[in-house]
Design an enzyme around this catalytic site. Structure first.
Site, PDB file in Angstrom:
ATOM      1  N   CYS A   5       7.345 -23.340  93.472  1.00  0.00           N
ATOM      2  CA  CYS A   5       8.401 -24.323  93.317  1.00  0.00           C
ATOM      3  C   CYS A   5       7.950 -25.644  93.921  1.00  0.00           C
ATOM      4  O   CYS A   5       6.997 -25.693  94.685  1.00  0.00           O
ATOM      5  CB  CYS A   5       9.654 -23.858  94.049  1.00  0.00           C
ATOM      6  SG  CYS A   5      10.152 -22.193  93.580  1.00  0.00           S
ATOM      7  N   ARG A  33       5.201 -28.247  88.841  1.00  0.00           N
ATOM      8  CA  ARG A  33       5.106 -27.057  89.685  1.00  0.00           C
ATOM      9  C   ARG A  33       6.097 -25.980  89.275  1.00  0.00           C
ATOM     10  O   ARG A  33       5.968 -24.828  89.682  1.00  0.00           O
ATOM     11  CB  ARG A  33       5.364 -27.431  91.143  1.00  0.00           C
ATOM     12  CG  ARG A  33       4.301 -28.296  91.745  1.00  0.00           C
ATOM     13  CD  ARG A  33       4.600 -28.533  93.193  1.00  0.00           C
ATOM     14  NE  ARG A  33       4.423 -27.324  93.977  1.00  0.00           N
ATOM     15  CZ  ARG A  33       3.360 -27.055  94.696  1.00  0.00           C
ATOM     16  NH1 ARG A  33       2.374 -27.896  94.740  1.00  0.00           N
ATOM     17  NH2 ARG A  33       3.278 -25.946  95.376  1.00  0.00           N
ATOM     18  N   TRP A  80      10.530 -22.453  89.730  1.00  0.00           N
ATOM     19  CA  TRP A  80       9.839 -21.692  88.695  1.00  0.00           C
ATOM     20  C   TRP A  80       9.979 -20.229  89.086  1.00  0.00           C
ATOM     21  O   TRP A  80       9.417 -19.788  90.074  1.00  0.00           O
ATOM     22  CB  TRP A  80       8.362 -22.101  88.660  1.00  0.00           C
ATOM     23  CG  TRP A  80       7.555 -21.397  87.621  1.00  0.00           C
ATOM     24  CD1 TRP A  80       7.569 -21.604  86.276  1.00  0.00           C
ATOM     25  CD2 TRP A  80       6.569 -20.395  87.854  1.00  0.00           C
ATOM     26  NE1 TRP A  80       6.660 -20.798  85.664  1.00  0.00           N
ATOM     27  CE2 TRP A  80       6.029 -20.050  86.607  1.00  0.00           C
ATOM     28  CE3 TRP A  80       6.090 -19.755  88.998  1.00  0.00           C
ATOM     29  CZ2 TRP A  80       5.040 -19.085  86.465  1.00  0.00           C
ATOM     30  CZ3 TRP A  80       5.098 -18.802  88.856  1.00  0.00           C
ATOM     31  CH2 TRP A  80       4.583 -18.481  87.592  1.00  0.00           C
ATOM     32  N   ASN A 106      10.086 -22.452  98.974  1.00  0.00           N
ATOM     33  CA  ASN A 106       9.046 -21.982  98.065  1.00  0.00           C
ATOM     34  C   ASN A 106       8.383 -20.795  98.739  1.00  0.00           C
ATOM     35  O   ASN A 106       7.977 -20.898  99.894  1.00  0.00           O
ATOM     36  CB  ASN A 106       8.023 -23.105  97.822  1.00  0.00           C
ATOM     37  CG  ASN A 106       6.846 -22.648  96.983  1.00  0.00           C
ATOM     38  OD1 ASN A 106       6.937 -21.666  96.246  1.00  0.00           O
ATOM     39  ND2 ASN A 106       5.739 -23.362  97.093  1.00  0.00           N
ATOM     40  N   GLY A 107       8.298 -19.673  98.042  1.00  0.00           N
ATOM     41  CA  GLY A 107       7.663 -18.499  98.647  1.00  0.00           C
ATOM     42  C   GLY A 107       8.534 -17.271  98.485  1.00  0.00           C
ATOM     43  O   GLY A 107       9.446 -17.249  97.649  1.00  0.00           O
ATOM     44  N   GLU A 481     -13.222 -20.073  78.756  1.00  0.00           N
ATOM     45  CA  GLU A 481     -12.355 -21.197  79.111  1.00  0.00           C
ATOM     46  C   GLU A 481     -11.626 -21.719  77.862  1.00  0.00           C
ATOM     47  O   GLU A 481     -10.443 -22.053  77.922  1.00  0.00           O
ATOM     48  CB  GLU A 481     -13.202 -22.292  79.773  1.00  0.00           C
ATOM     49  CG  GLU A 481     -12.465 -23.552  80.157  1.00  0.00           C
ATOM     50  CD  GLU A 481     -11.279 -23.350  81.106  1.00  0.00           C
ATOM     51  OE1 GLU A 481     -11.115 -22.249  81.659  1.00  0.00           O
ATOM     52  OE2 GLU A 481     -10.490 -24.296  81.258  1.00  0.00           O
ATOM     53  N   LYS A 485      -7.564 -21.859  77.264  1.00  0.00           N
ATOM     54  CA  LYS A 485      -6.853 -23.104  76.925  1.00  0.00           C
ATOM     55  C   LYS A 485      -5.910 -22.898  75.757  1.00  0.00           C
ATOM     56  O   LYS A 485      -4.764 -23.294  75.812  1.00  0.00           O
ATOM     57  CB  LYS A 485      -7.833 -24.230  76.557  1.00  0.00           C
ATOM     58  CG  LYS A 485      -8.592 -24.910  77.660  1.00  0.00           C
ATOM     59  CD  LYS A 485      -7.772 -25.719  78.624  1.00  0.00           C
ATOM     60  CE  LYS A 485      -7.251 -24.858  79.737  1.00  0.00           C
ATOM     61  NZ  LYS A 485      -7.986 -24.711  80.936  1.00  0.00           N
ATOM     62  N   GLU A 488      -2.918 -20.661  76.688  1.00  0.00           N
ATOM     63  CA  GLU A 488      -1.863 -21.171  77.567  1.00  0.00           C
ATOM     64  C   GLU A 488      -1.079 -22.331  76.979  1.00  0.00           C
ATOM     65  O   GLU A 488       0.096 -22.469  77.272  1.00  0.00           O
ATOM     66  CB  GLU A 488      -2.364 -21.478  78.987  1.00  0.00           C
ATOM     67  CG  GLU A 488      -3.368 -22.552  79.145  1.00  0.00           C
ATOM     68  CD  GLU A 488      -3.826 -22.731  80.591  1.00  0.00           C
ATOM     69  OE1 GLU A 488      -3.103 -22.384  81.527  1.00  0.00           O
ATOM     70  OE2 GLU A 488      -4.950 -23.247  80.778  1.00  0.00           O
ATOM     71  N   HIS A 504     -19.850  -4.546  69.037  1.00  0.00           N
ATOM     72  CA  HIS A 504     -19.579  -3.235  69.657  1.00  0.00           C
ATOM     73  C   HIS A 504     -18.078  -2.940  69.699  1.00  0.00           C
ATOM     74  O   HIS A 504     -17.618  -2.225  70.585  1.00  0.00           O
ATOM     75  CB  HIS A 504     -20.184  -3.189  71.057  1.00  0.00           C
ATOM     76  CG  HIS A 504     -21.682  -3.289  71.050  1.00  0.00           C
ATOM     77  ND1 HIS A 504     -22.492  -2.227  70.712  1.00  0.00           N
ATOM     78  CD2 HIS A 504     -22.499  -4.334  71.292  1.00  0.00           C
ATOM     79  CE1 HIS A 504     -23.769  -2.608  70.775  1.00  0.00           C
ATOM     80  NE2 HIS A 504     -23.794  -3.894  71.115  1.00  0.00           N
ATOM     81  N   LYS A 604       1.476 -24.922  87.898  1.00  0.00           N
ATOM     82  CA  LYS A 604       0.184 -25.545  88.182  1.00  0.00           C
ATOM     83  C   LYS A 604      -0.523 -24.862  89.349  1.00  0.00           C
ATOM     84  O   LYS A 604      -1.708 -24.600  89.303  1.00  0.00           O
ATOM     85  CB  LYS A 604       0.402 -27.034  88.480  1.00  0.00           C
ATOM     86  CG  LYS A 604      -0.883 -27.818  88.719  1.00  0.00           C
ATOM     87  CD  LYS A 604      -1.676 -27.943  87.439  1.00  0.00           C
ATOM     88  CE  LYS A 604      -2.996 -28.652  87.636  1.00  0.00           C
ATOM     89  NZ  LYS A 604      -3.892 -28.428  86.492  1.00  0.00           N
TER      90      LYS A 604
HETATM   91  O1  M6R Z   1      -5.882 -24.543  91.612  1.00  0.00           O
HETATM   92  P1  M6R Z   1      -6.846 -23.479  91.129  1.00  0.00           P
HETATM   93  O2  M6R Z   1      -8.055 -24.061  90.521  1.00  0.00           O
HETATM   94  O3  M6R Z   1      -7.163 -22.472  92.179  1.00  0.00           O
HETATM   95  O4  M6R Z   1      -6.031 -22.737  89.987  1.00  0.00           O
HETATM   96  C1  M6R Z   1      -6.535 -21.590  89.398  1.00  0.00           C
HETATM   97  C2  M6R Z   1      -5.763 -21.204  88.165  1.00  0.00           C
HETATM   98  O5  M6R Z   1      -4.421 -20.958  88.485  1.00  0.00           O
HETATM   99  C3  M6R Z   1      -5.827 -22.295  87.083  1.00  0.00           C
HETATM  100  O6  M6R Z   1      -7.146 -22.582  86.723  1.00  0.00           O
HETATM  101  C4  M6R Z   1      -5.048 -21.847  85.834  1.00  0.00           C
HETATM  102  O7  M6R Z   1      -5.668 -20.763  85.222  1.00  0.00           O
HETATM  103  C5  M6R Z   1      -4.896 -23.015  84.864  1.00  0.00           C
HETATM  104  N1  M6R Z   1      -3.598 -22.962  84.263  1.00  0.00           N
HETATM  105  C6  M6R Z   1      -5.930 -23.010  83.802  1.00  0.00           C
HETATM  106  O8  M6R Z   1      -5.747 -23.995  82.856  1.00  0.00           O
END
Ligand code: M6R
Length: 609
Positions: A5, A33, A80, A106-107, A481, A485, A488, A504, A604
């Site tokens: 959050c 966030r 969130w 938050n937590g 990667e 992308k 997500e 395979h 994030k």
């Molecule tokens: O802040 P960080 O680099 O540790 O975050 C790691 C992942 O949470 C972050 O890379 C996440 O997978 C992103 N949404 C990828 O686009």
């Protein structure tokens, strides 16, 4: 269970007519966030006003009239939730029975059920399903024994188990923001006649560039002209040594002329890669400290989550390519691996936010075993940076879009640079550095070469349910990667596979026009040619991203689309070849009508496991 959050609290020496406006602006900056619900609690002339609801900052601020609030202090929150429905009642801030105390959090409070039972037996009334609500009631309970607001707050905090960043406000001391931290990050902004408490620099920066980062198990309060911090055990903290000046520029947080942060951040890569590289070259002490730790390492373990894990995979491959023993590990899976890590090994913790809990916990466990940690972060004030033995600051500028783009390419650049420094082959390093200095031009040219194709290909992909991303060796982490992308931001199922491994099993799914996207990097062209042919033979829709001079007739013949990319060296390709995939994911999300900046169910920074 995890929850992320955004928290912002403001107290001012004078009553502010625009307090509601300030909260709307600050909450908008925090929205990345968490964006399930939003709320504020404002103290004005001995009254506490709460306004909250589910929805975006813009919609809730409008429907609940945030901008009409004036006052001297307040707290705000973007939530969130992954546990329990995001409802108005569950939105923060939460209050006590008398509605005089408000709390944002938050937590996770692990022992909230037992605390709730205790408070219920004492006659407190609860209206939400949240763990947070126990906090205002605990404060109320302790205040009823004669304690002042801060002492009651401190006592309440001492009863909590779990992880938290908490801020509370009490009408009886309206210019005091009460705060506490355990694991979840919290910073104090120190302005003139103004103090702020926030989970994030992004919301403090418009007001001040002087901040204090709270450590674990610290509590205190902020007044407009005074901050007091102590440890939970009661040892006062010397504030003068803790105030740091931050060098972020506020304009970096704005979207500018772009429709989304994601595309802005993709386009920023030529600039920020230069910043990363010049930072590495000019901050010799920072780099040398890390290299000194790494050069004596028996094995280098690189740990990260999500994109940071993919950067770690690429980094580990590159370290091996240079002759060092290295292995990448997913942070949340690291604990069993760490059993065999020895004190002669070194951990590289890769995290743009520097706050990801899985990475932090793995790093702490390593340190507990006597292993040294080098961190790569985009926030030098983050917990991971502060707790590591040495850290490298990526200098990518703030990344607001939930999907990592520019921070990924910067992470890769930092890892390659570390590898080159470890090699101690001055001539080779100079040759590679010459090519890396061309990154701004190469990156710009890659964006140009890939942009049109990305827009066109996005139209095809937008109606697909599934896509494969294949690559060999260095091409595999880039594919991983790329798949992350598009998953997500465009919500298309995507799987990355080492290209040779695809026969395979995964190839069984390939039928007429099934999209298969290859990325070629490095020297294994003939083998990947075979993999491309295999897919074409199953009538796949084949797209191949390849260096300009490696697009052979076999590749041309067997691909429906070939995107030729410039390269100056293996290293420049390792940094930049993900960019066409970032563009493709972006345009596919837009084509499908999604906002790529706010992928559903994601946040994030994942600060609680
Ligand atoms: O802040 P960080 O680099 O540790 O975050 C790691 C992942 O949470 C972050 O890379 C996440 O997978 C992103 N949404 C990828 O686009």
């Amino acid at each position: 269970m995890f929850r992320v959050c955004g928290i912002i609290a403001i107290t001012s020496s004078s009553r502010r007519e625009d307090l509601g406006h300030l909260f709307v602006e600050a909450l908008k900056r925090l929205e990345y966030r968490g964006y399930d619900s939003v709320g504020i609690a404002i103290v004005d002339q001995n009254n506490l006003y709460i306004a909250k609801n589910t929805g975006t900052v813009e919609s809730v601020a409008k429907s609940e009239g945030f901008t009409f609030f004036s006052g001297c202090s307040g707290i705000g929150h973007t939530r969130w939730a992954t546990h329990g429905a995001p409802t108005k009642n569950n939105s923060h801030p939460h209050t006590d029975c008398s509605k005089k105390i408000a709390v944002v959090h938050n937590g996770i409070i692990e022992n909230y059920s037992e605390l709730k039972s205790l408070l219920l037996s004492r006659g407190h009334l609860f209206i939400s399903d949240t763990d947070t609500e126990v906090v205002p009631h605990l404060i109320e309970e302790f205040k009823s024994t004669g304690l002042d607001a801060y002492s009651a707050f401190k006592k309440a905090i001492s009863m909590l188990r779990g992880t938290f960043a908490i801020v509370a406000i009490d009408v009886s001391e309206e210019r005091k923001l009460l705060f506490a931290r355990k694991v979840s990050p919290l910073i104090i902004g120190v302005g003139r006649g103004l103090a702020l408490v926030s989970s994030d620099i992004v919301s403090v920066l418009p007001f001040t560039d002087r901040v204090i980062v709270l450590n674990d198990d610290e509590v205190g309060y902020a007044e407009p002209d005074r901050v007091f911090i102590e440890t939970i055990e009661g040892f006062p903290v010397d504030i003068s040594k803790r105030v740091v000046k931050i060098d972020y520029h506020i304009e970096n947080f704005d979207k500018g002329p772009y429709e989304h942060y994601m595309i802005k951040e993709i386009y920023e890569q030529p600039y920020f890669l230069t910043q990363t590289l010049s930072g590495l070259i000019s901050s010799r002490d920072e780099v040398e400290k890390s290299v000194k730790l790494l050069e004596v390492a028996d094995t280098i373990y690189l740990i990260g989550a999500g994109s940071s894990y993919h950067a770690s995979l690429l980094g580990a491959l590159y370290f091996r390519y240079l002759g060092f023993r290295a292995q990448a590990i997913i942070s949340s899976e690291a604990i069993p691996y760490l059993r065999s890590v020895k004190s002669g090994d070194v951990i590289v913790a890769v995290s743009q936010s520097g706050e990801t809990i899985d990475t932090l916990l793995a790093m702490r466990e390593s340190m507990r075993r006597g292993v040294r940690v080098v961190a790569i972060v985009n926030n030098p004030l983050s917990t991971i940076a502060r707790e590591s033995d040495a850290y490298i600051y990526m200098r990518s500028g703030p990344e607001i879009c939930v999907a990592a783009t520019k921070t990924f390419t910067s992470q890769v650049l930092v890892l390659l640079y570390l590898g080159l420094m470890l090699m101690k082959d001055h001539q080779h390093t100079e040759t590679v550095l010459r090519t890396l200095r061309k990154l701004p031009e190469i990156t710009t040219s890659i964006i140009k070469s890939a942009e049109d194709t990305a827009r066109k290909l996005a139209k095809k992909l937008s109606s697909e349910h599934s896509v494969y991303y294949l690559g060999r060796v260095f091409g595999y982490p880039i594919s991983a990667e790329a798949a992350l992308k598009i998953k997500e931001v465009a919500y298309i199922h995507a799987e990355a596979y080492p290209a040779g491994e695809s026969k395979h099993g995964p190839i069984a799914l390939v039928t007429h026009r099934f999209p298969v996207i290859f990325t070629i990097i490095g020297e294994l062209d003939e083998l990947i040619e075979g993999n491309i042919e295999e897919m074409k033979a199953r009538d796949a829709y084949v797209v191949t991203y390849a260096p300009r001079d490696k697009t052979t007739s076999v590749i041309e013949k067997n691909s429906d689309l070939v995107v030729s990319l410039p390269q100056a060296s293996l290293e420049t390709s390792l940094v930049t070849y993900v960019i066409p995939h970032q563009l493709l994911a972006y345009y596919t999300a837009v084509e499908r009508g999604y906002n790529p900046d706010r992928p559903r169910n994601l946040a994030k920074t994942v600060t609680v496991f």
